[in-house]
Scaffold this active site. Structure first.
Site, PDB file in Angstrom:
ATOM      1  N   ARG A 132      -9.745   0.096   8.578  1.00  0.00           N
ATOM      2  CA  ARG A 132      -9.385  -1.116   8.885  1.00  0.00           C
ATOM      3  C   ARG A 132     -10.368  -2.247   9.264  1.00  0.00           C
ATOM      4  O   ARG A 132     -10.227  -3.382   9.710  1.00  0.00           O
ATOM      5  CB  ARG A 132      -8.291  -1.203   9.848  1.00  0.00           C
ATOM      6  CG  ARG A 132      -6.850  -1.600   9.008  1.00  0.00           C
ATOM      7  CD  ARG A 132      -5.919  -1.308  10.103  1.00  0.00           C
ATOM      8  NE  ARG A 132      -4.676  -1.978   9.855  1.00  0.00           N
ATOM      9  CZ  ARG A 132      -3.677  -1.204   9.101  1.00  0.00           C
ATOM     10  NH1 ARG A 132      -3.667  -0.180   8.442  1.00  0.00           N
ATOM     11  NH2 ARG A 132      -2.493  -2.001   9.008  1.00  0.00           N
ATOM     12  N   LYS A 152       0.848  -1.116   0.045  1.00  0.00           N
ATOM     13  CA  LYS A 152      -0.085  -0.017   0.050  1.00  0.00           C
ATOM     14  C   LYS A 152       0.952   1.273   0.019  1.00  0.00           C
ATOM     15  O   LYS A 152       0.596   2.205  -0.739  1.00  0.00           O
ATOM     16  CB  LYS A 152      -1.136   0.065   1.190  1.00  0.00           C
ATOM     17  CG  LYS A 152      -1.912  -1.309   1.478  1.00  0.00           C
ATOM     18  CD  LYS A 152      -2.696  -1.201   2.675  1.00  0.00           C
ATOM     19  CE  LYS A 152      -2.179  -1.327   3.902  1.00  0.00           C
ATOM     20  NZ  LYS A 152      -1.339  -2.669   4.227  1.00  0.00           N
ATOM     21  N   ARG A 157      11.450  -1.660  10.947  1.00  0.00           N
ATOM     22  CA  ARG A 157      10.391  -1.182  11.865  1.00  0.00           C
ATOM     23  C   ARG A 157      10.228  -1.905  13.094  1.00  0.00           C
ATOM     24  O   ARG A 157      10.365  -3.070  12.894  1.00  0.00           O
ATOM     25  CB  ARG A 157       9.214  -1.152  10.897  1.00  0.00           C
ATOM     26  CG  ARG A 157       8.406   0.212  10.769  1.00  0.00           C
ATOM     27  CD  ARG A 157       7.505   0.333   9.898  1.00  0.00           C
ATOM     28  NE  ARG A 157       6.377  -0.601  10.139  1.00  0.00           N
ATOM     29  CZ  ARG A 157       5.022  -0.704   9.294  1.00  0.00           C
ATOM     30  NH1 ARG A 157       5.102   0.079   8.154  1.00  0.00           N
ATOM     31  NH2 ARG A 157       4.109  -1.536   9.649  1.00  0.00           N
ATOM     32  N   ARG A 194      11.815  -5.601   4.969  1.00  0.00           N
ATOM     33  CA  ARG A 194      11.435  -4.109   4.616  1.00  0.00           C
ATOM     34  C   ARG A 194      12.610  -3.371   5.663  1.00  0.00           C
ATOM     35  O   ARG A 194      13.073  -3.594   6.623  1.00  0.00           O
ATOM     36  CB  ARG A 194      10.224  -3.700   5.184  1.00  0.00           C
ATOM     37  CG  ARG A 194      10.038  -2.101   5.292  1.00  0.00           C
ATOM     38  CD  ARG A 194       8.555  -1.801   5.412  1.00  0.00           C
ATOM     39  NE  ARG A 194       7.886  -2.431   6.344  1.00  0.00           N
ATOM     40  CZ  ARG A 194       6.555  -2.820   6.287  1.00  0.00           C
ATOM     41  NH1 ARG A 194       5.755  -1.944   5.460  1.00  0.00           N
ATOM     42  NH2 ARG A 194       6.025  -3.459   7.306  1.00  0.00           N
ATOM     43  N   ARG A 212      -0.303  -9.529  13.069  1.00  0.00           N
ATOM     44  CA  ARG A 212      -1.015  -8.620  12.123  1.00  0.00           C
ATOM     45  C   ARG A 212      -1.687  -9.235  11.110  1.00  0.00           C
ATOM     46  O   ARG A 212      -2.650  -8.683  10.647  1.00  0.00           O
ATOM     47  CB  ARG A 212       0.318  -7.663  11.600  1.00  0.00           C
ATOM     48  CG  ARG A 212       0.734  -6.629  12.783  1.00  0.00           C
ATOM     49  CD  ARG A 212       2.033  -6.049  12.212  1.00  0.00           C
ATOM     50  NE  ARG A 212       2.098  -5.513  10.895  1.00  0.00           N
ATOM     51  CZ  ARG A 212       3.326  -5.111  10.234  1.00  0.00           C
ATOM     52  NH1 ARG A 212       4.455  -5.508  10.769  1.00  0.00           N
ATOM     53  NH2 ARG A 212       3.348  -4.548   9.005  1.00  0.00           N
TER      54      ARG A 212
HETATM   55  P1  AP5 Z   1       4.871  -1.697   1.853  1.00  0.00           P
HETATM   56  O1  AP5 Z   1       4.479  -0.792   0.743  1.00  0.00           O
HETATM   57  O2  AP5 Z   1       5.814  -1.062   2.956  1.00  0.00           O
HETATM   58  O3  AP5 Z   1       3.594  -2.513   2.504  1.00  0.00           O
HETATM   59  P2  AP5 Z   1       2.171  -2.035   3.197  1.00  0.00           P
HETATM   60  O4  AP5 Z   1       1.060  -2.616   2.484  1.00  0.00           O
HETATM   61  O5  AP5 Z   1       2.264  -0.578   3.193  1.00  0.00           O
HETATM   62  O6  AP5 Z   1       2.744  -2.531   4.715  1.00  0.00           O
HETATM   63  P3  AP5 Z   1       2.837  -2.235   6.139  1.00  0.00           P
HETATM   64  O7  AP5 Z   1       3.425  -3.047   6.698  1.00  0.00           O
HETATM   65  O8  AP5 Z   1       3.005  -0.850   6.313  1.00  0.00           O
HETATM   66  O9  AP5 Z   1       1.109  -2.169   6.257  1.00  0.00           O
HETATM   67  P4  AP5 Z   1       0.437  -2.317   7.744  1.00  0.00           P
HETATM   68  O10 AP5 Z   1      -0.940  -2.173   7.228  1.00  0.00           O
HETATM   69  O11 AP5 Z   1       0.611  -3.551   8.267  1.00  0.00           O
HETATM   70  O12 AP5 Z   1       1.078  -1.211   8.671  1.00  0.00           O
HETATM   71  P5  AP5 Z   1       0.785   0.142   8.741  1.00  0.00           P
HETATM   72  O13 AP5 Z   1       1.828   1.023   8.838  1.00  0.00           O
HETATM   73  O14 AP5 Z   1      -0.435   0.552   8.151  1.00  0.00           O
HETATM   74  O15 AP5 Z   1       5.671  -2.910   1.167  1.00  0.00           O
HETATM   75  C1  AP5 Z   1       6.100  -3.877   2.067  1.00  0.00           C
HETATM   76  C2  AP5 Z   1       7.505  -4.296   1.671  1.00  0.00           C
HETATM   77  O16 AP5 Z   1       7.317  -4.956   0.572  1.00  0.00           O
HETATM   78  C3  AP5 Z   1       8.428  -3.051   1.570  1.00  0.00           C
HETATM   79  O17 AP5 Z   1       9.676  -3.650   1.902  1.00  0.00           O
HETATM   80  C4  AP5 Z   1       8.682  -2.926   0.152  1.00  0.00           C
HETATM   81  O18 AP5 Z   1       9.570  -2.505  -0.402  1.00  0.00           O
HETATM   82  C5  AP5 Z   1       8.240  -4.267  -0.390  1.00  0.00           C
HETATM   83  N1  AP5 Z   1       7.548  -4.381  -1.778  1.00  0.00           N
HETATM   84  C6  AP5 Z   1       6.121  -3.609  -2.109  1.00  0.00           C
HETATM   85  N2  AP5 Z   1       5.906  -3.765  -2.998  1.00  0.00           N
HETATM   86  C7  AP5 Z   1       6.609  -5.011  -3.959  1.00  0.00           C
HETATM   87  C8  AP5 Z   1       6.588  -5.447  -5.026  1.00  0.00           C
HETATM   88  N3  AP5 Z   1       5.614  -5.246  -5.770  1.00  0.00           N
HETATM   89  N4  AP5 Z   1       7.546  -6.296  -5.236  1.00  0.00           N
HETATM   90  C9  AP5 Z   1       8.270  -6.723  -4.329  1.00  0.00           C
HETATM   91  N5  AP5 Z   1       8.508  -5.955  -3.012  1.00  0.00           N
HETATM   92  C10 AP5 Z   1       7.690  -5.092  -2.911  1.00  0.00           C
HETATM   93  O19 AP5 Z   1       0.192   0.213  10.379  1.00  0.00           O
HETATM   94  C11 AP5 Z   1       1.005  -0.398  11.244  1.00  0.00           C
HETATM   95  C12 AP5 Z   1       0.173  -0.488  12.771  1.00  0.00           C
HETATM   96  O20 AP5 Z   1      -0.399   0.733  12.984  1.00  0.00           O
HETATM   97  C13 AP5 Z   1      -0.896  -1.454  12.643  1.00  0.00           C
HETATM   98  O21 AP5 Z   1      -0.240  -2.932  13.024  1.00  0.00           O
HETATM   99  C14 AP5 Z   1      -1.945  -0.894  13.783  1.00  0.00           C
HETATM  100  O22 AP5 Z   1      -1.338  -1.237  15.080  1.00  0.00           O
HETATM  101  C15 AP5 Z   1      -1.716   0.568  13.514  1.00  0.00           C
HETATM  102  N6  AP5 Z   1      -2.803   1.004  12.478  1.00  0.00           N
HETATM  103  C16 AP5 Z   1      -2.314   1.549  11.622  1.00  0.00           C
HETATM  104  N7  AP5 Z   1      -3.697   1.923  11.034  1.00  0.00           N
HETATM  105  C17 AP5 Z   1      -4.626   1.658  11.736  1.00  0.00           C
HETATM  106  C18 AP5 Z   1      -6.107   1.687  11.758  1.00  0.00           C
HETATM  107  N8  AP5 Z   1      -6.720   2.045  10.647  1.00  0.00           N
HETATM  108  N9  AP5 Z   1      -6.689   1.249  12.968  1.00  0.00           N
HETATM  109  C19 AP5 Z   1      -6.262   0.849  14.061  1.00  0.00           C
HETATM  110  N10 AP5 Z   1      -4.765   0.585  14.200  1.00  0.00           N
HETATM  111  C20 AP5 Z   1      -4.000   1.185  12.794  1.00  0.00           C
END
Ligand code: AP5
Length: 214
Positions: A90, A14, A162, A129, A173
């Site tokens: 979410r 994302k 991270r 990552r 997660r």
């Molecule tokens: P990346 O683009 O970083 O993936 P992402 O989908 O953004 O992954 P996240 O882990 O950030 O999502 P998440 O939903 O768990 O975490 P968030 O920060 O929102 O890509 C991942 C990796 O793959 C990278 O290394 C990238 O280089 C690689 N990659 C990407 N595309 C690729 C491709 N095509 N081919 C190969 N490699 C590729 O949330 C973190 C925490 O915050 C949650 O656990 C929760 O505690 C809290 N939180 C966030 N939002 C909420 C909410 N709405 N409600 C409650 N708690 C929340």
């Protein structure tokens, strides 16, 4: 204002896809709920202090915390721009809160894009990552490596892992995603705005598919 919801499992890409889209189109704004929360933790705000434990365990933070942050961002963006919402909503309850914000601001939710990636690939992507603590750029040790190992291409800062990217937290997660976020698929499908996008293969292709979906 138009709103596009970008959702998918942890590691589905994302943030990476949103970053690319925004870099190529100045009418788009990227708001990542995870980045907002990590900033709040770093700045030791009251919300950040409360959120920290949930994030370390890979659980969702309480709705009231994240919904307030997203509301502030919607207010800031305003105008005729398109807001790419990455990581919010979410849960179905959060989707209801977003609908209220949309109505309040006279905005329109044009699509909810689901990035679909198999679990085995997700674990590899997350554990490999690396992120830049200064400018937020994201990399992967093998898939999307920086030009100089361990350092950000953009600002030269040393890359970090991270805190929630360890295997135990990642498993939690993924379980939380299945239990609490997957129901959004039916929610947005029933409203006719769900767009499924294959999130594997070369990044350029994924970005192009998402661009077409929005
Ligand atoms: P990346 O683009 O970083 O993936 P992402 O989908 O953004 O992954 P996240 O882990 O950030 O999502 P998440 O939903 O768990 O975490 P968030 O920060 O929102 O890509 C991942 C990796 O793959 C990278 O290394 C990238 O280089 C690689 N990659 C990407 N595309 C690729 C491709 N095509 N081919 C190969 N490699 C590729 O949330 C973190 C925490 O915050 C949650 O656990 C929760 O505690 C809290 N939180 C966030 N939002 C909420 C909410 N709405 N409600 C409650 N708690 C929340």
């Amino acid at each position: 204002m138009k709103i596009v919801v970008l959702f998918g499992a942890p590691g589905s890409g994302k943030g990476t896809v949103a970053g690319r889209l925004v870099a190529e189109d100045s009418t788009l704004r990227h708001v990542s709920s995870g980045d907002l929360l990590r900033d709040a933790v770093k700045c030791r705000t009251a919300a950040g202090v409360e959120a920290e434990g949930y994030m370390k365990r890979g659980e969702l933070v309480p709705d009231v915390i994240i919904a307030r942050m997203i509301g502030e961002q919607i207010e800031k963006v305003g105008g005729t721009r398109t807001l790419l919402l990455d990581g919010f909503p979410r849960t179905v309850a959060q989707a209801g809160l977003l609908n209220e914000m949309i109505a309040q601001h006279g905005a329109e939710l044009t699509s909810a894009v689901l990035l679909e990636v198999p679990d085995g690939i997700l674990v590899d992507r997350i554990t490999g990552r690396r992120v830049c603590p200064a400018c937020g750029a994201g990399y992967h040790v093998t898939n999307i490596p920086p030009r100089k190992e361990g350092f950000c291409d953009g600002c030269g800062t040393g890359l970090i892992v991270r805190k929630d990217d360890n295997l135990a937290t990642v498993k939690n997660r993924l379980a939380v995603y299945q239990a609490q976020t997957v129901p959004l698929i039916d929610f947005y499908s029933a409203r006719g705005v769900l767009r499924r996008v294959v999130g594997t293969g070369p990044l350029d292709g994924i970005v192009e598919r998402v661009r077409q979906a929005i």
